[in-house]
Design an enzyme around this catalytic site. Structure first.
Site, PDB file in Angstrom:
ATOM      1  N   THR A 131      27.610  14.219  35.024  1.00  0.00           N
ATOM      2  CA  THR A 131      27.586  13.052  35.902  1.00  0.00           C
ATOM      3  C   THR A 131      27.890  11.818  35.075  1.00  0.00           C
ATOM      4  OG1 THR A 131      26.265  11.638  37.357  1.00  0.00           O
ATOM      5  CG2 THR A 131      25.079  12.827  35.646  1.00  0.00           C
TER       6      THR A 131
ATOM      7  N   ASP B  69      30.678   0.110  44.616  1.00  0.00           N
ATOM      8  CA  ASP B  69      31.384  -0.432  43.457  1.00  0.00           C
ATOM      9  C   ASP B  69      31.562  -1.939  43.533  1.00  0.00           C
ATOM     10  OD1 ASP B  69      31.698   2.112  42.363  1.00  0.00           O
ATOM     11  OD2 ASP B  69      33.588   2.458  43.413  1.00  0.00           O
TER      12      ASP B  69
ATOM     13  N   THR C 232      39.752  15.990  39.211  1.00  0.00           N
ATOM     14  CA  THR C 232      39.725  16.196  37.759  1.00  0.00           C
ATOM     15  C   THR C 232      38.366  16.713  37.317  1.00  0.00           C
ATOM     16  OG1 THR C 232      41.373  14.461  37.369  1.00  0.00           O
ATOM     17  CG2 THR C 232      39.956  15.060  35.518  1.00  0.00           C
ATOM     18  N   ARG C 233      37.315  16.155  37.880  1.00  0.00           N
ATOM     19  CA  ARG C 233      35.958  16.602  37.514  1.00  0.00           C
ATOM     20  C   ARG C 233      35.720  18.052  37.938  1.00  0.00           C
ATOM     21  NH1 ARG C 233      31.821  11.457  38.272  1.00  0.00           N
ATOM     22  NH2 ARG C 233      33.335   9.836  37.826  1.00  0.00           N
TER      23      ARG C 233
ATOM     24  N   ARG D 284      33.966  11.833  33.311  1.00  0.00           N
ATOM     25  CA  ARG D 284      34.756  10.838  34.022  1.00  0.00           C
ATOM     26  C   ARG D 284      35.959  11.529  34.647  1.00  0.00           C
ATOM     27  NH1 ARG D 284      35.077   5.601  33.096  1.00  0.00           N
ATOM     28  NH2 ARG D 284      35.982   5.699  35.169  1.00  0.00           N
TER      29      ARG D 284
ATOM     30  N   ARG E  62      21.977   6.174  36.872  1.00  0.00           N
ATOM     31  CA  ARG E  62      20.957   6.283  37.921  1.00  0.00           C
ATOM     32  C   ARG E  62      20.614   7.742  38.196  1.00  0.00           C
ATOM     33  NH1 ARG E  62      21.581   8.015  42.845  1.00  0.00           N
ATOM     34  NH2 ARG E  62      23.843   7.887  42.639  1.00  0.00           N
ATOM     35  N   ARG E  63      21.640   8.578  38.351  1.00  0.00           N
ATOM     36  CA  ARG E  63      21.401   9.995  38.628  1.00  0.00           C
ATOM     37  C   ARG E  63      20.692  10.671  37.467  1.00  0.00           C
ATOM     38  NH1 ARG E  63      27.492  10.504  40.950  1.00  0.00           N
ATOM     39  NH2 ARG E  63      27.060  10.047  43.145  1.00  0.00           N
TER      40      ARG E  63
END
Length: 301
Positions: free
Chosen positions: A101, A55, A128-129, A123, A105-106
């Site tokens: 996702t 990041d 949470t995901r 997000r 990139r993925r």
């Protein structure tokens, strides 16, 4: 290394942490997860910042420096299957399966490899995901997350597949320690956190991204690995268009000269691979994304 050192931990949220309902690709991502932390660092409110290295912008403020890079966790991406499914790999998933996702990139690399799958943006923090994935009315059949994040939170048992076919994000799996450039005392302390193999690999990856001017919303994958027995640093990288239809790849390696600065040599490798990718057309893909950001958004719909 410093048993008598007294350390206080301050937790802070950045804009990237606070805004959880907008796709990362819609932001200008430079400093999205770092700006507020660097303001506190510059003001002397804190002495160092621990970042997820992937990041961190590749160019830091003039008065800041990357003092250390910690030992890397497994940098690969992971497939996390919904509990209601028994599939074990991406290859087993039926056409039309929805993969969640937040990474362009993925999506780009997976769309290239598995065009029969559907991708949807997601997000939120990791828990949470997972809750969204496991909900009774979930639109997702699986998620793609970082192995490192799952491991650090003790959720490794949820990993269905560690994905070798996708090149991970620059710096993925490592932590970066940022300090003020003129703080020599903290620099000496932070230096003990450096992991040589990880540092060399990540410096090469970050230089590649810096030269190509990519960020977390641009589909650049890079894997650098250090072979200590041979003193060799090897690197491969890929840039893929968001629709997965066009890709540019390159690889190279160097034998590190112990008489010369290792960091400089690692960055030189990243620069070499980036130059090769430019020659092969990587910038055309990246510039097309800059001109038509909607194309980035559409890949996850």
């Amino acid at each position: 290394a410093h048993p008598a050192l007294r350390v206080e931990i301050e937790t802070m949220k950045t804009i990237g942490d606070k805004i959880q309902d907008v796709a990362l690709s819609k932001f200008g991502d430079k400093g999205l997860f770092t700006k507020e932390l660097e303001v506190a660092l510059e003001a002397g409110l804190i002495d160092l910042v621990v970042h997820s290295l992937k990041d961190m912008p590749t160019t830091l403020p003039d008065n800041m420096t990357l003092a250390a890079i910690t030992e890397r966790e497994d940098p690969r991406d992971a497939l996390i299957m919904a509990l209601r499914h028994s599939y074990k790999t991406l290859e087993e998933m039926p056409s039309g399966s929805v993969i969640g996702t937040g990474s362009v990139r993925r999506v780009a690399q997976l769309r290239r490899l598995y065009p029969m799958l559907t991708f949807m943006d997601i997000r939120g923090n990791l828990n949470t995901r997972l809750a969204k994935l496991d909900a009774d009315d979930s639109p997702f059949d699986a998620l793609i997350l970082a192995v490192a994040g799952m491991t650090r939170l003790g959720l490794e048992s949820r990993i269905t597949q560690r994905i070798d076919s996708v090149l991970h994000a620059v710096g993925q799996g490592a932590l970066g320690i940022e300090i003020r450039s003129d703080d020599q005392r903290t620099a000496r302390i932070a230096a003990t956190l450096n992991h040589r193999a990880t540092r060399l690999a990540c410096l090469a990856e970050r230089e590649l991204m810096r030269v190509l001017e990519g960020g977390c919303s641009v589909p650049i994958g890079a894997v650098a690995q250090w072979d200590d027995s041979k003193r060799r640093l090897e690197m491969q990288a890929i840039v893929v268009s968001p629709d997965g239809e066009h890709a540019v790849e390159a690889s190279s390696d160097i034998t590190v000269d112990l008489e010369e600065d290792e960091d400089t040599q690692a960055r030189a490798l990243g620069n070499t691979v980036a130059a090769t990718m430019r020659e092969r057309g990587a910038e055309r893909i990246l510039h097309a994304i800059e001109r038509t950001p909607a194309a980035v958004d559409s890949v996850s719909r």
